[in-house]
Scaffold this motif. Structure first.
Motif, PDB file in Angstrom:
ATOM      1  N   GLU A 137      38.098   4.290   9.509  1.00 46.19           N
ATOM      2  CA  GLU A 137      38.472   3.023  10.126  1.00 46.19           C
ATOM      3  C   GLU A 137      37.291   2.289  10.759  1.00 46.19           C
ATOM      4  OE1 GLU A 137      41.842   3.587  12.681  1.00 46.19           O
ATOM      5  OE2 GLU A 137      42.994   4.605  11.116  1.00 46.19           O
ATOM      6  N   GLN A 138      36.175   2.979  10.905  1.00 40.34           N
ATOM      7  CA  GLN A 138      34.934   2.396  11.434  1.00 40.34           C
ATOM      8  C   GLN A 138      35.170   1.645  12.744  1.00 40.34           C
ATOM      9  OE1 GLN A 138      32.244   0.520   8.678  1.00 40.34           O
ATOM     10  NE2 GLN A 138      32.899   1.786   6.958  1.00 40.34           N
ATOM     11  N   ARG A 139      35.812   2.313  13.674  1.00 43.16           N
ATOM     12  CA  ARG A 139      36.047   1.752  15.007  1.00 43.16           C
ATOM     13  C   ARG A 139      36.157   2.895  16.004  1.00 43.16           C
ATOM     14  NH1 ARG A 139      41.447   2.181  16.727  1.00 43.16           N
ATOM     15  NH2 ARG A 139      42.868   2.957  15.116  1.00 43.16           N
ATOM     16  N   PRO A 140      35.870   2.640  17.279  1.00 44.11           N
ATOM     17  CA  PRO A 140      36.053   3.686  18.289  1.00 44.11           C
ATOM     18  C   PRO A 140      37.530   4.036  18.402  1.00 44.11           C
ATOM     19  CG  PRO A 140      34.694   1.885  19.126  1.00 44.11           C
ATOM     20  CD  PRO A 140      35.304   1.405  17.848  1.00 44.11           C
ATOM     21  N   LEU A 141      37.839   5.312  18.545  1.00 43.69           N
ATOM     22  CA  LEU A 141      39.237   5.724  18.667  1.00 43.69           C
ATOM     23  C   LEU A 141      39.337   7.095  19.321  1.00 43.69           C
ATOM     24  CD1 LEU A 141      39.464   7.984  16.232  1.00 43.69           C
ATOM     25  CD2 LEU A 141      39.823   5.993  14.804  1.00 43.69           C
ATOM     26  N   THR A 142      40.524   7.402  19.815  1.00 43.59           N
ATOM     27  CA  THR A 142      40.829   8.726  20.344  1.00 43.59           C
ATOM     28  C   THR A 142      42.029   9.270  19.594  1.00 43.59           C
ATOM     29  OG1 THR A 142      39.975   8.277  22.568  1.00 43.59           O
ATOM     30  CG2 THR A 142      41.601  10.028  22.370  1.00 43.59           C
ATOM     31  N   ILE A 143      41.899  10.476  19.073  1.00 45.04           N
ATOM     32  CA  ILE A 143      43.023  11.188  18.467  1.00 45.04           C
ATOM     33  C   ILE A 143      43.387  12.303  19.436  1.00 45.04           C
ATOM     34  CG2 ILE A 143      43.856  12.513  16.484  1.00 45.04           C
ATOM     35  CD1 ILE A 143      43.288   9.581  15.854  1.00 45.04           C
ATOM     36  N   ASP A 144      44.536  12.137  20.094  1.00 48.43           N
ATOM     37  CA  ASP A 144      44.914  13.010  21.201  1.00 48.43           C
ATOM     38  C   ASP A 144      46.012  13.990  20.788  1.00 48.43           C
ATOM     39  OD1 ASP A 144      44.802  13.902  23.847  1.00 48.43           O
ATOM     40  OD2 ASP A 144      46.468  12.609  24.431  1.00 48.43           O
ATOM     41  N   ARG A 145      45.697  15.250  20.841  1.00 44.78           N
ATOM     42  CA  ARG A 145      46.631  16.341  20.624  1.00 44.78           C
ATOM     43  C   ARG A 145      47.547  16.144  19.406  1.00 44.78           C
ATOM     44  NH1 ARG A 145      45.703  15.743  26.071  1.00 44.78           N
ATOM     45  NH2 ARG A 145      44.879  17.625  27.059  1.00 44.78           N
ATOM     46  N   ASP A 146      48.852  15.829  19.627  1.00 39.95           N
ATOM     47  CA  ASP A 146      49.763  15.807  18.476  1.00 39.95           C
ATOM     48  C   ASP A 146      49.635  14.549  17.629  1.00 39.95           C
ATOM     49  OD1 ASP A 146      50.958  14.007  20.173  1.00 39.95           O
ATOM     50  OD2 ASP A 146      52.925  14.978  20.189  1.00 39.95           O
ATOM     51  N   GLN A 147      48.598  13.743  17.902  1.00 41.30           N
ATOM     52  CA  GLN A 147      48.273  12.671  16.957  1.00 41.30           C
ATOM     53  C   GLN A 147      47.483  13.227  15.765  1.00 41.30           C
ATOM     54  OE1 GLN A 147      46.176   9.896  19.495  1.00 41.30           O
ATOM     55  NE2 GLN A 147      48.041   8.731  19.928  1.00 41.30           N
ATOM     56  N   HIS A 148      46.931  14.436  15.898  1.00 41.90           N
ATOM     57  CA  HIS A 148      46.250  15.075  14.782  1.00 41.90           C
ATOM     58  C   HIS A 148      47.240  15.355  13.653  1.00 41.90           C
ATOM     59  CE1 HIS A 148      43.112  15.818  17.813  1.00 41.90           C
ATOM     60  NE2 HIS A 148      42.291  16.015  16.791  1.00 41.90           N
ATOM     61  N   PHE A 149      46.738  15.433  12.453  1.00 44.23           N
ATOM     62  CA  PHE A 149      47.602  15.683  11.295  1.00 44.23           C
ATOM     63  C   PHE A 149      48.019  17.144  11.225  1.00 44.23           C
ATOM     64  CE2 PHE A 149      48.167  16.803   6.771  1.00 44.23           C
ATOM     65  CZ  PHE A 149      49.193  15.931   6.433  1.00 44.23           C
ATOM     66  N   PHE A 150      47.053  18.039  11.305  1.00 40.29           N
ATOM     67  CA  PHE A 150      47.360  19.464  11.214  1.00 40.29           C
ATOM     68  C   PHE A 150      47.956  19.981  12.525  1.00 40.29           C
ATOM     69  CE2 PHE A 150      44.014  20.058   7.745  1.00 40.29           C
ATOM     70  CZ  PHE A 150      44.962  20.316   6.757  1.00 40.29           C
ATOM     71  N   THR A 151      49.013  20.770  12.414  1.00 41.22           N
ATOM     72  CA  THR A 151      49.610  21.395  13.590  1.00 41.22           C
ATOM     73  C   THR A 151      48.585  22.234  14.338  1.00 41.22           C
ATOM     74  OG1 THR A 151      51.775  21.491  12.488  1.00 41.22           O
ATOM     75  CG2 THR A 151      51.441  22.947  14.381  1.00 41.22           C
ATOM     76  N   ARG A 152      47.695  22.906  13.614  1.00 41.73           N
ATOM     77  CA  ARG A 152      46.712  23.792  14.252  1.00 41.73           C
ATOM     78  C   ARG A 152      45.677  23.025  15.082  1.00 41.73           C
ATOM     79  NH1 ARG A 152      42.229  23.155  11.038  1.00 41.73           N
ATOM     80  NH2 ARG A 152      42.541  22.944   8.783  1.00 41.73           N
ATOM     81  N   ASN A 153      45.603  21.714  14.926  1.00 34.82           N
ATOM     82  CA  ASN A 153      44.641  20.920  15.701  1.00 34.82           C
ATOM     83  C   ASN A 153      45.275  20.184  16.878  1.00 34.82           C
ATOM     84  OD1 ASN A 153      42.444  21.607  14.103  1.00 34.82           O
ATOM     85  ND2 ASN A 153      42.738  19.878  12.711  1.00 34.82           N
ATOM     86  N   THR A 154      46.568  20.427  17.143  1.00 35.05           N
ATOM     87  CA  THR A 154      47.277  19.611  18.121  1.00 35.05           C
ATOM     88  C   THR A 154      47.008  20.005  19.576  1.00 35.05           C
ATOM     89  OG1 THR A 154      49.242  20.996  17.755  1.00 35.05           O
ATOM     90  CG2 THR A 154      49.123  18.887  16.576  1.00 35.05           C
ATOM     91  N   LEU A 155      46.117  20.928  19.827  1.00 33.90           N
ATOM     92  CA  LEU A 155      45.673  21.198  21.194  1.00 33.90           C
ATOM     93  C   LEU A 155      44.366  20.471  21.506  1.00 33.90           C
ATOM     94  CD1 LEU A 155      46.463  25.009  21.620  1.00 33.90           C
ATOM     95  CD2 LEU A 155      47.789  23.040  22.401  1.00 33.90           C
ATOM     96  N   LEU A 156      43.834  19.760  20.514  1.00 30.65           N
ATOM     97  CA  LEU A 156      42.545  19.084  20.677  1.00 30.65           C
ATOM     98  C   LEU A 156      42.723  17.623  21.084  1.00 30.65           C
ATOM     99  CD1 LEU A 156      40.730  20.323  17.425  1.00 30.65           C
ATOM    100  CD2 LEU A 156      40.669  21.345  19.704  1.00 30.65           C
ATOM    101  N   SER A 157      41.789  17.139  21.873  1.00 31.13           N
ATOM    102  CA  SER A 157      41.681  15.707  22.158  1.00 31.13           C
ATOM    103  C   SER A 157      40.277  15.275  21.766  1.00 31.13           C
ATOM    104  CB  SER A 157      41.912  15.423  23.645  1.00 31.13           C
ATOM    105  OG  SER A 157      43.251  15.645  23.994  1.00 31.13           O
ATOM    106  N   CYS A 158      40.163  14.293  20.892  1.00 34.21           N
ATOM    107  CA  CYS A 158      38.866  13.920  20.319  1.00 34.21           C
ATOM    108  C   CYS A 158      38.653  12.409  20.419  1.00 34.21           C
ATOM    109  CB  CYS A 158      38.783  14.344  18.851  1.00 34.21           C
ATOM    110  SG  CYS A 158      39.142  16.103  18.579  1.00 34.21           S
TER     111      CYS A 158
END
Length: 319
Positions: A137-158
């Motif tokens: 998307e070439q823009r600043p963004l935050t993917i927070d926990r359950d916004q991640h696609f993989f269930t295994r990544n839903t504890l992460l905030s990036c």
């Protein structure tokens, strides 16, 4: 989204995709790309793929200028966020982190999550995530926990910010990631602000290094703030411009800039006044050092005698 991972995350992702929300939501559009374009399963549990040490070394070599320019800004950003359980990652244009900063005590945790150099974090491999989705998307963004696609990544905030090179082409991503459950929205906003400022510093340093022999001039944005940087050579030609400067001046990003007279490009902009004042000072210093000898001053400035005479006449400098 600061609590534990909601149950049935994979089912929620699939339901959002099937509902047609992708047309209204950038997040669901990313989920849809992850599922339909890259054929990923949100319930997948495979760990992120990783480069070998040799491949990582080659990836670092390919973006050596960016790596060099990023060191200071990454250090300062880590000093600001590291104590709160965050790591700082610099990823290349393929979504592979090639450098990082982190507290040694947290290294094992981040390494187990794949938040490490050499891991693949493109959307193609990891679905919706800070680094990969920022690249798309070439823009600043935050993917927070359950916004991640993989269930295994839903504890992460990036939180991720794109970085553009000296030709205004996308070069990589600066990312601040955390796997702590107590990361608040307010703190996430501060992280986004700090990461954005760090990315600007990296771009500026990268630009100055690429045009080390040119004069660097600030341009003004619409609101009077710094709009970007331009590089001007000894003949008053603009030979480079950052992405922010190009957007403000109507220049296409992502390719080498065809030299254009600074006066033509800047017109009556206040940046042009600054440019003229800077040039006058440079010329006067060169003449003083050369004892008034125009030929010697021209040689020191790296321009022809005729060019220097033209400049002296333009700025009404007597010699």
């Amino acid at each position: 989204m600061n609590g534990p991972t909601p149950p049935h995350h994979a089912a929620r992702v699939e339901a959002a995709i099937a509902s047609g929300q992708a047309a209204r939501s950038a997040l669901v559009a990313s989920w849809r790309r992850s599922s339909r374009l890259h054929h990923l399963d949100p319930a997948g549990r495979s760990s992120p793929m990783r480069l070998t040490e040799a491949e990582l070394g080659q990836a670092r070599e390919r973006i050596a200028p960016l790596l060099a320019a990023a060191q200071g800004a990454m250090d300062r950003l880590y000093q600001a966020v590291g104590a709160s359980g965050c790591c700082v990652l610099l990823a290349d244009g393929e979504g592979v982190p090639v450098d990082r900063r982190g507290t040694p005590g947290d290294d094992a945790t981040f390494q187990s999550w794949g938040l490490w150099t050499g891991a693949f974090w493109s959307e193609e491999h990891e679905g919706t995530n800070g680094i990969g989705t920022c690249l798309v998307e070439q823009r600043p963004l935050t993917i927070d926990r359950d916004q991640h696609f993989f269930t295994r990544n839903t504890l992460l905030s990036c939180t991720a910010v794109p970085i553009y090179d000296h030709e205004a082409a996308l070069a990589g991503v600066l990312d601040v990631s955390s796997c702590r459950a107590d990361r608040t929205d307010a703190f996430s906003s501060l992280i986004a602000l700090a990461a954005g400022e760090a990315a600007k510093r990296i771009e500026a340093d990268l630009f100055r290094r690429a045009f080390a022999h040119a004069r660097i001039v600030l341009t003004q944005g619409p609101d009077g703030s710094c709009g970007g940087l331009i590089a001007v050579d000894a003949d008053d030609l603009v030979i480079g411009a950052t992405r922010a400067a190009r957007l403000g001046l109507g220049i296409a990003p992502g390719k080498a800039l065809q030299p254009v007279p600074a006066a033509d490009l800047l017109g009556g902009d206040t940046a042009h006044d600054h440019l003229a004042g800077g040039q006058r000072a440079v010329l006067q210093r060169a003449l003083l050092r050369a004892g008034g000898n125009v030929s010697a001053a021209a040689k020191a400035l790296g321009v022809s005698r005729a060019t220097l005479h033209r400049k002296l006449k333009r700025f009404e400098i007597k010699h």
